[in-house]
Motif scaffolding. Structure first.
Motif, short mmCIF file in Angstrom:
data_model
loop_
_atom_site.label_atom_id
_atom_site.label_comp_id
_atom_site.label_asym_id
_atom_site.label_seq_id
_atom_site.Cartn_x
_atom_site.Cartn_y
_atom_site.Cartn_z
N HIS A 1 0.84 -1.21 0.00
CA HIS A 1 0.00 0.00 0.00
C HIS A 1 0.87 1.26 0.00
O HIS A 1 1.92 1.30 0.68
N PRO A 2 0.49 2.30 -0.75
CA PRO A 2 1.29 3.53 -0.81
C PRO A 2 1.61 4.15 0.55
O PRO A 2 2.68 4.74 0.73
N ASP A 3 0.69 4.01 1.52
CA ASP A 3 0.94 4.57 2.85
C ASP A 3 2.08 3.84 3.57
O ASP A 3 2.66 4.39 4.51
N TRP A 4 2.36 2.60 3.12
CA TRP A 4 3.39 1.79 3.77
C TRP A 4 4.70 1.73 3.00
O TRP A 4 5.76 1.59 3.60
N LYS A 5 4.61 1.85 1.69
CA LYS A 5 5.76 1.53 0.83
C LYS A 5 7.03 2.25 1.24
O LYS A 5 8.11 1.64 1.28
N ASP A 6 6.95 3.53 1.53
CA ASP A 6 8.13 4.31 1.88
C ASP A 6 8.03 4.91 3.27
O ASP A 6 8.70 5.89 3.59
N ASN A 7 7.18 4.32 4.11
CA ASN A 7 6.93 4.92 5.41
C ASN A 7 6.81 3.84 6.49
O ASN A 7 5.73 3.31 6.75
N PHE A 8 7.94 3.50 7.11
CA PHE A 8 7.92 2.49 8.17
C PHE A 8 7.07 2.97 9.35
O PHE A 8 6.40 2.16 10.00
N ASN A 9 7.09 4.27 9.62
CA ASN A 9 6.30 4.80 10.73
C ASN A 9 4.83 4.42 10.61
O ASN A 9 4.20 3.95 11.56
N GLN A 10 4.26 4.63 9.41
CA GLN A 10 2.84 4.34 9.21
C GLN A 10 2.57 2.84 9.29
O GLN A 10 1.56 2.41 9.84
N PHE A 11 3.48 2.05 8.72
CA PHE A 11 3.36 0.60 8.80
C PHE A 11 3.31 0.16 10.26
O PHE A 11 2.44 -0.64 10.66
N PHE A 12 4.22 0.69 11.07
CA PHE A 12 4.30 0.30 12.49
C PHE A 12 3.05 0.76 13.24
O PHE A 12 2.53 0.03 14.09
N LEU A 13 2.57 1.95 12.94
CA LEU A 13 1.37 2.45 13.61
C LEU A 13 0.14 1.62 13.25
O LEU A 13 -0.72 1.36 14.09
N ASP A 14 0.04 1.20 11.99
CA ASP A 14 -1.11 0.40 11.54
C ASP A 14 -1.05 -1.03 12.07
O ASP A 14 -2.07 -1.60 12.46
N MET A 15 0.14 -1.63 12.04
CA MET A 15 0.27 -3.04 12.39
C MET A 15 0.49 -3.26 13.90
O MET A 15 0.11 -4.30 14.43
N GLY A 16 1.10 -2.29 14.57
CA GLY A 16 1.40 -2.46 15.97
C GLY A 16 2.59 -3.39 16.19
O GLY A 16 3.22 -3.86 15.24
N THR A 17 2.88 -3.67 17.45
CA THR A 17 4.03 -4.51 17.79
C THR A 17 3.76 -5.97 17.42
O THR A 17 2.68 -6.49 17.69
N ALA A 18 4.73 -6.60 16.81
CA ALA A 18 4.60 -8.01 16.44
C ALA A 18 4.84 -8.89 17.66
O ALA A 18 5.91 -8.82 18.26
N PRO A 19 3.86 -9.72 18.04
CA PRO A 19 4.09 -10.65 19.16
C PRO A 19 5.23 -11.61 18.81
O PRO A 19 5.57 -11.80 17.64
N ASN A 20 5.80 -12.23 19.81
CA ASN A 20 6.88 -13.20 19.58
C ASN A 20 6.41 -14.35 18.68
O ASN A 20 5.25 -14.77 18.77
N ASN A 21 7.31 -14.83 17.84
CA ASN A 21 7.05 -15.98 16.97
C ASN A 21 5.91 -15.74 15.99
O ASN A 21 5.12 -16.64 15.72
N THR A 22 5.81 -14.51 15.50
CA THR A 22 4.78 -14.22 14.49
C THR A 22 5.43 -13.72 13.21
O THR A 22 6.59 -13.31 13.19
N ILE A 23 4.65 -13.76 12.14
CA ILE A 23 5.10 -13.33 10.82
C ILE A 23 3.95 -12.57 10.18
O ILE A 23 2.77 -12.83 10.47
N ILE A 24 4.24 -11.60 9.33
CA ILE A 24 3.17 -10.84 8.69
C ILE A 24 2.46 -11.72 7.66
O ILE A 24 3.10 -12.47 6.92
N ALA A 25 1.14 -11.67 7.67
CA ALA A 25 0.34 -12.47 6.74
C ALA A 25 -0.85 -11.63 6.27
O ALA A 25 -1.17 -10.61 6.87
#
Length: 271
Positions: free
Chosen positions: A158-182
């Motif tokens: 998504h354009p909001d994420w492609k060049d913006n780690f901040n927005q990605f992190f705000l949208d997705m939140g903290t990754a729990p242990n032993n997880t992967i993005i899906a």
């Protein structure tokens, strides 16, 4: 498939399992909170992914609020795939079209003004950063082994994420242990509302179920003198496990299982 165990907390699209007894499973829609009994078979075969709240046509009410955002025009603007946007007004005065399902799921609560300062890449968020970098690599780096099944199939970030780690992190939140993005919809883009943190082990198990069985039927490996033999399913699974556990040296894997480097790459790339 019908005999597969469903765990409490497991997700199927927007459905999350609350109780798992019997053929009807009590689930909660993570987009709106609705609870409903859903047939186990329909969960497993993907026939149902939500209570229907995210479908086009179920209009939001004008004036309805989501965090700092208020709906000012509920006419749905069709986007690529099955997603739609609606026009909202932020409490800071900014008007913006945002994804309807992201509003309902609570992933979008402002126009972006809530970000007070850039998020720094630290030892506290390397998993999130590496996940963000990974989805860009598989979507845009043609030399990446998994580009064929992502960017090569038209999957984008998504354009909001492609060049913006901040927005990605705000949208997705903290990754729990032993997880992967899906992705909830595996044919959709990496975008707000379509991504979640999935248990790493279960993610790979589901991927194997979908891919390994059709691949194993036709895969043969060279044995010398131009002879071909069918490689065993157990060997393919061990190769995948070796790679998944961090072995990145293809030559090491090839020597360990006594097959060619090209055969190892073929297994890793096509499954």
């Amino acid at each position: 498939m019908r005999n597969r165990t469903i765990d409490i907390g497991e997700k199927f699209g927007y459905w999350q399992v609350i109780e798992n007894q019997g053929t009807e499973i009590l689930c909660q829609c993570t987009a709106c909170g609705t609870r409903r009994d859903v047939f186990k078979f329909n969960l497993l075969n993907g026939r149902t992914k939500s209570c229907g709240c995210i479908k086009k046509g179920n209009l939001l009410e004008i004036g309805q609020s989501f965090g700092k955002l208020t709906v000012i025009d509920n006419q749905e603007i069709q986007q690529a795939g099955r997603f739609v946007k609606v026009l909202v007004l932020c409490s800071c005065g900014t008007e913006k079209s945002v994804y309807k399902h992201s509003l309902i799921a609570g992933n979008t609560l402002s126009c972006g003004c809530a970000r007070k300062k850039p998020i720094k890449i630290t030892s506290e968020n390397p998993r999130e950063y590496h996940s963000w970098n990974y989805i860009k690599q598989v979507c845009y780096n043609k030399k990446h082994p998994f580009y064929k099944k992502h960017g090569g199939c038209g999957i984008e970030v998504h354009p909001d994420w492609k060049d913006n780690f901040n927005q990605f992190f705000l949208d997705m939140g903290t990754a729990p242990n032993n997880t992967i993005i899906a992705r909830i919809d595996p044919t959709g883009n990496y975008a707000p509302g379509n991504c979640f943190w999935s248990n790493r082990k279960k993610y790979w198990q589901e991927l194997e179920r979908a891919e390994i069985n059709k691949f194993i039927k036709s895969f043969y490996t060279s044995t010398g003198q131009d002879k071909k033999v069918k490689i065993s399913e157990s060997t393919i699974r061990m190769i995948l496990l070796e790679h998944m556990n961090g072995e990145a040296n293809i030559n090491n894997i090839a020597r360990k299982f006594n097959i060619s480097k090209d055969d190892v790459l073929n297994i890793i790339i096509n499954i």
